[in-house]
Write a protein that holds these residues in place. Sequence first.
Motif, PDB file in Angstrom:
ATOM      1  N   ALA A  46     -40.658  35.489  64.060  1.00 45.97           N
ATOM      2  CA  ALA A  46     -40.852  34.964  65.410  1.00 45.97           C
ATOM      3  C   ALA A  46     -40.044  33.688  65.621  1.00 45.97           C
ATOM      4  O   ALA A  46     -39.538  33.438  66.720  1.00 45.97           O
ATOM      5  CB  ALA A  46     -42.338  34.706  65.656  1.00 45.97           C
ATOM      6  N   GLU A  47     -39.902  32.882  64.581  1.00 48.58           N
ATOM      7  CA  GLU A  47     -39.087  31.673  64.697  1.00 48.58           C
ATOM      8  C   GLU A  47     -37.621  32.008  64.967  1.00 48.58           C
ATOM      9  O   GLU A  47     -36.893  31.192  65.530  1.00 48.58           O
ATOM     10  CB  GLU A  47     -39.199  30.830  63.426  1.00 48.58           C
ATOM     11  CG  GLU A  47     -40.503  30.071  63.301  1.00 48.58           C
ATOM     12  CD  GLU A  47     -40.499  29.096  62.143  1.00 48.58           C
ATOM     13  OE1 GLU A  47     -41.046  27.999  62.295  1.00 48.58           O
ATOM     14  OE2 GLU A  47     -39.933  29.431  61.078  1.00 48.58           O
ATOM     15  N   ARG A  98     -43.490  21.619  61.979  1.00 53.72           N
ATOM     16  CA  ARG A  98     -43.126  22.417  63.157  1.00 53.72           C
ATOM     17  C   ARG A  98     -44.337  22.988  63.880  1.00 53.72           C
ATOM     18  O   ARG A  98     -44.308  23.151  65.099  1.00 53.72           O
ATOM     19  CB  ARG A  98     -42.197  23.569  62.745  1.00 53.72           C
ATOM     20  CG  ARG A  98     -40.857  23.128  62.207  1.00 53.72           C
ATOM     21  CD  ARG A  98     -39.835  24.249  62.247  1.00 53.72           C
ATOM     22  NE  ARG A  98     -40.189  25.399  61.435  1.00 53.72           N
ATOM     23  CZ  ARG A  98     -39.893  25.534  60.144  1.00 53.72           C
ATOM     24  NH1 ARG A  98     -39.266  24.548  59.506  1.00 53.72           N
ATOM     25  NH2 ARG A  98     -40.219  26.628  59.479  1.00 53.72           N
ATOM     26  N   HIS A  99     -45.394  23.321  63.131  1.00 59.93           N
ATOM     27  CA  HIS A  99     -46.491  24.090  63.727  1.00 59.93           C
ATOM     28  C   HIS A  99     -47.851  23.401  63.668  1.00 59.93           C
ATOM     29  O   HIS A  99     -48.844  23.986  64.089  1.00 59.93           O
ATOM     30  CB  HIS A  99     -46.588  25.456  63.042  1.00 59.93           C
ATOM     31  CG  HIS A  99     -45.342  26.276  63.162  1.00 59.93           C
ATOM     32  ND1 HIS A  99     -44.896  26.772  64.365  1.00 59.93           N
ATOM     33  CD2 HIS A  99     -44.433  26.667  62.227  1.00 59.93           C
ATOM     34  CE1 HIS A  99     -43.775  27.454  64.172  1.00 59.93           C
ATOM     35  NE2 HIS A  99     -43.475  27.397  62.889  1.00 59.93           N
ATOM     36  N   GLY A 100     -47.911  22.193  63.141  1.00 58.12           N
ATOM     37  CA  GLY A 100     -49.197  21.524  63.033  1.00 58.12           C
ATOM     38  C   GLY A 100     -49.868  21.819  61.699  1.00 58.12           C
ATOM     39  O   GLY A 100     -49.298  22.449  60.806  1.00 58.12           O
ATOM     40  N   ASP A 101     -51.099  21.373  61.564  1.00 58.26           N
ATOM     41  CA  ASP A 101     -51.823  21.467  60.295  1.00 58.26           C
ATOM     42  C   ASP A 101     -51.960  22.912  59.829  1.00 58.26           C
ATOM     43  O   ASP A 101     -52.506  23.758  60.542  1.00 58.26           O
ATOM     44  CB  ASP A 101     -53.210  20.842  60.453  1.00 58.26           C
ATOM     45  CG  ASP A 101     -54.033  20.926  59.176  1.00 58.26           C
ATOM     46  OD1 ASP A 101     -53.436  20.863  58.082  1.00 58.26           O
ATOM     47  OD2 ASP A 101     -55.265  21.055  59.283  1.00 58.26           O
ATOM     48  N   LEU A 102     -51.461  23.188  58.616  1.00 53.01           N
ATOM     49  CA  LEU A 102     -51.604  24.508  57.997  1.00 53.01           C
ATOM     50  C   LEU A 102     -52.410  24.424  56.700  1.00 53.01           C
ATOM     51  O   LEU A 102     -52.374  25.343  55.888  1.00 53.01           O
ATOM     52  CB  LEU A 102     -50.226  25.123  57.724  1.00 53.01           C
ATOM     53  CG  LEU A 102     -49.398  25.471  58.965  1.00 53.01           C
ATOM     54  CD1 LEU A 102     -48.020  25.979  58.569  1.00 53.01           C
ATOM     55  CD2 LEU A 102     -50.113  26.503  59.833  1.00 53.01           C
ATOM     56  N   GLY A 103     -53.124  23.327  56.514  1.00 47.40           N
ATOM     57  CA  GLY A 103     -54.039  23.223  55.385  1.00 47.40           C
ATOM     58  C   GLY A 103     -53.421  22.797  54.076  1.00 47.40           C
ATOM     59  O   GLY A 103     -54.093  22.838  53.041  1.00 47.40           O
ATOM     60  N   ARG A 177     -52.877  29.636  65.658  1.00 49.46           N
ATOM     61  CA  ARG A 177     -52.337  28.809  66.734  1.00 49.46           C
ATOM     62  C   ARG A 177     -50.816  28.942  66.801  1.00 49.46           C
ATOM     63  O   ARG A 177     -50.235  29.102  67.880  1.00 49.46           O
ATOM     64  CB  ARG A 177     -52.738  27.355  66.492  1.00 49.46           C
ATOM     65  CG  ARG A 177     -52.288  26.381  67.568  1.00 49.46           C
ATOM     66  CD  ARG A 177     -52.840  24.989  67.308  1.00 49.46           C
ATOM     67  NE  ARG A 177     -52.435  24.476  66.003  1.00 49.46           N
ATOM     68  CZ  ARG A 177     -53.274  24.246  64.995  1.00 49.46           C
ATOM     69  NH1 ARG A 177     -54.562  24.483  65.137  1.00 49.46           N
ATOM     70  NH2 ARG A 177     -52.830  23.777  63.844  1.00 49.46           N
ATOM     71  N   ALA A 178     -50.150  28.914  65.635  1.00 49.47           N
ATOM     72  CA  ALA A 178     -48.692  29.010  65.606  1.00 49.47           C
ATOM     73  C   ALA A 178     -48.211  30.379  66.071  1.00 49.47           C
ATOM     74  O   ALA A 178     -47.254  30.488  66.850  1.00 49.47           O
ATOM     75  CB  ALA A 178     -48.186  28.721  64.192  1.00 49.47           C
ATOM     76  N   LEU A 179     -48.863  31.443  65.613  1.00 50.02           N
ATOM     77  CA  LEU A 179     -48.450  32.793  66.007  1.00 50.02           C
ATOM     78  C   LEU A 179     -48.680  33.022  67.499  1.00 50.02           C
ATOM     79  O   LEU A 179     -47.881  33.694  68.167  1.00 50.02           O
ATOM     80  CB  LEU A 179     -49.205  33.834  65.180  1.00 50.02           C
ATOM     81  CG  LEU A 179     -48.891  33.865  63.677  1.00 50.02           C
ATOM     82  CD1 LEU A 179     -49.731  34.922  62.981  1.00 50.02           C
ATOM     83  CD2 LEU A 179     -47.410  34.106  63.424  1.00 50.02           C
ATOM     84  N   ARG A 180     -49.762  32.475  68.016  1.00 51.28           N
ATOM     85  CA  ARG A 180     -50.025  32.615  69.452  1.00 51.28           C
ATOM     86  C   ARG A 180     -48.946  31.902  70.262  1.00 51.28           C
ATOM     87  O   ARG A 180     -48.462  32.417  71.278  1.00 51.28           O
ATOM     88  CB  ARG A 180     -51.407  32.040  69.774  1.00 51.28           C
ATOM     89  CG  ARG A 180     -51.911  32.377  71.170  1.00 51.28           C
ATOM     90  CD  ARG A 180     -53.269  31.748  71.427  1.00 51.28           C
ATOM     91  NE  ARG A 180     -54.222  32.045  70.377  1.00 51.28           N
ATOM     92  CZ  ARG A 180     -54.788  31.132  69.595  1.00 51.28           C
ATOM     93  NH1 ARG A 180     -54.487  29.854  69.741  1.00 51.28           N
ATOM     94  NH2 ARG A 180     -55.652  31.482  68.672  1.00 51.28           N
ATOM     95  N   ARG A 181     -48.549  30.721  69.803  1.00 49.85           N
ATOM     96  CA  ARG A 181     -47.521  29.959  70.515  1.00 49.85           C
ATOM     97  C   ARG A 181     -46.186  30.707  70.512  1.00 49.85           C
ATOM     98  O   ARG A 181     -45.423  30.649  71.478  1.00 49.85           O
ATOM     99  CB  ARG A 181     -47.357  28.586  69.867  1.00 49.85           C
ATOM    100  CG  ARG A 181     -46.418  27.649  70.617  1.00 49.85           C
ATOM    101  CD  ARG A 181     -46.236  26.332  69.877  1.00 49.85           C
ATOM    102  NE  ARG A 181     -47.505  25.674  69.642  1.00 49.85           N
ATOM    103  CZ  ARG A 181     -47.993  25.387  68.432  1.00 49.85           C
ATOM    104  NH1 ARG A 181     -47.308  25.726  67.357  1.00 49.85           N
ATOM    105  NH2 ARG A 181     -49.142  24.781  68.297  1.00 49.85           N
TER     106      ARG A 181
END
Length: 429
Positions: A46-47, A98-103, A177-181
């Motif tokens: 997707a990126e 790039r996508h925010g917190d991913l743990g 959240r990242a996949l939805r964006r």
Amino acid sequence: MICPVALCRFHCGDLSCVSDVTPARFADVTVVGAGLTGSLVALALAERGAAVQLIEAPGVLTATAFSYAGVPWWSGPAGALGELQAGALRTWQALSLRHGDLGVESCSLALLPDVGEGPLAASHLTTLLPHGPEGTWIEAEALRALEPRLRPRQQSGALLLPYARVALERWSLGLRRALRRLRVHRLQGRVCQLMPVSAGPGTTPVQLRCTDGTLLSCRHVVLCQGASIPELLPSTWLPQLRHSWAGALDLPLADRWRGPLVMALRTLRRQLETSSLAQRTAAWSGPRETPRPADAVILDPGLAPCSAGVRLGQTSSLGLEPTPLQPPDPAQERRRLARVGELLLAEWGPKQLAMARLRQGPVSFTLDGRPLVGSMPRRPGVWVFSGFSGPFAQAVVLAPLLARALDSGRELDAALALQPWRPLMGEQG
């Protein structure tokens, strides 16, 4: 290249060119399997601007769900793959930017030697890690000071290494959240058949049939569902692929675990998984659809933090032939895993065992210890991304390479030696 026509059809819903009574959805790429590996592939595609649909089988426990979720960036093999893996932590950090917190979080790993071994054995291990940091030997008393609830029964201390892990609940939330964006379309379903269809010049469309009759059409499909891949491709096309059943216990804790992850210095599972042909058992003589007993059941004591408290593992019931393997008896698994609590925790008894939740599921591996990444020559448009021994350190660096290869129409660098169809040792040529 990613097809702009398919991209348009995916977003506008033009399904007119599918001649079947069941509606189909179009995408540039369909990713089958929504665990860690499938999610990372979907994100990387997707990126790059691909229209991606991600297929998640309902009610299926992925290997991610009972993993330690560690990122051993320093443990890769010598050569090109190990050099890539050495950048795993940086790749996770870049994804998070790039996508925010991913743990992703830093931590430490304590490797426990066998009884009678000590600092010399640990020191020898560090020389075998071409990309590894120098570990620090700590005595048993110092190890217990890091986390009072950690009480290894052997008293020789441990090798402490810098480490990282992915907190799975935060990863799941951040990933969605990242996949939805990026407009990745998530579908619930179970793919039961790959069906190549006729194509015009320059295209290699694939159709997938789900168990409910739904047809999904795409230019490429990436199979990331691990142990279930043989349901869609003949096992003879993937000579290296095997699967096992893994088990772990999740023990609730009143307070967060603050100590290191703990693993054995020498693991039995990796030794058995990478066994040569001479060490394989005789082929299963029963029908292919009949699950058979495991060739070996082993226990590698270890623990890691999890959302409930601490995860105790791990059992591996391995089959060295590419035939279905029956799941281990849950009662026996609990008894095996209870041994981990006895070995590693200061407080362990019937009460803790009764509180612990058993997690079991199939995982895939390869006999040579290297993942399967690339296209299938016998099935145009079909790609495989599976068989990872350290998915949180390997899949994260290989997913962008697969996405680039798929987009450009070129294979991955041959020096990585990850071709899904590569033969077994002794069967080349």
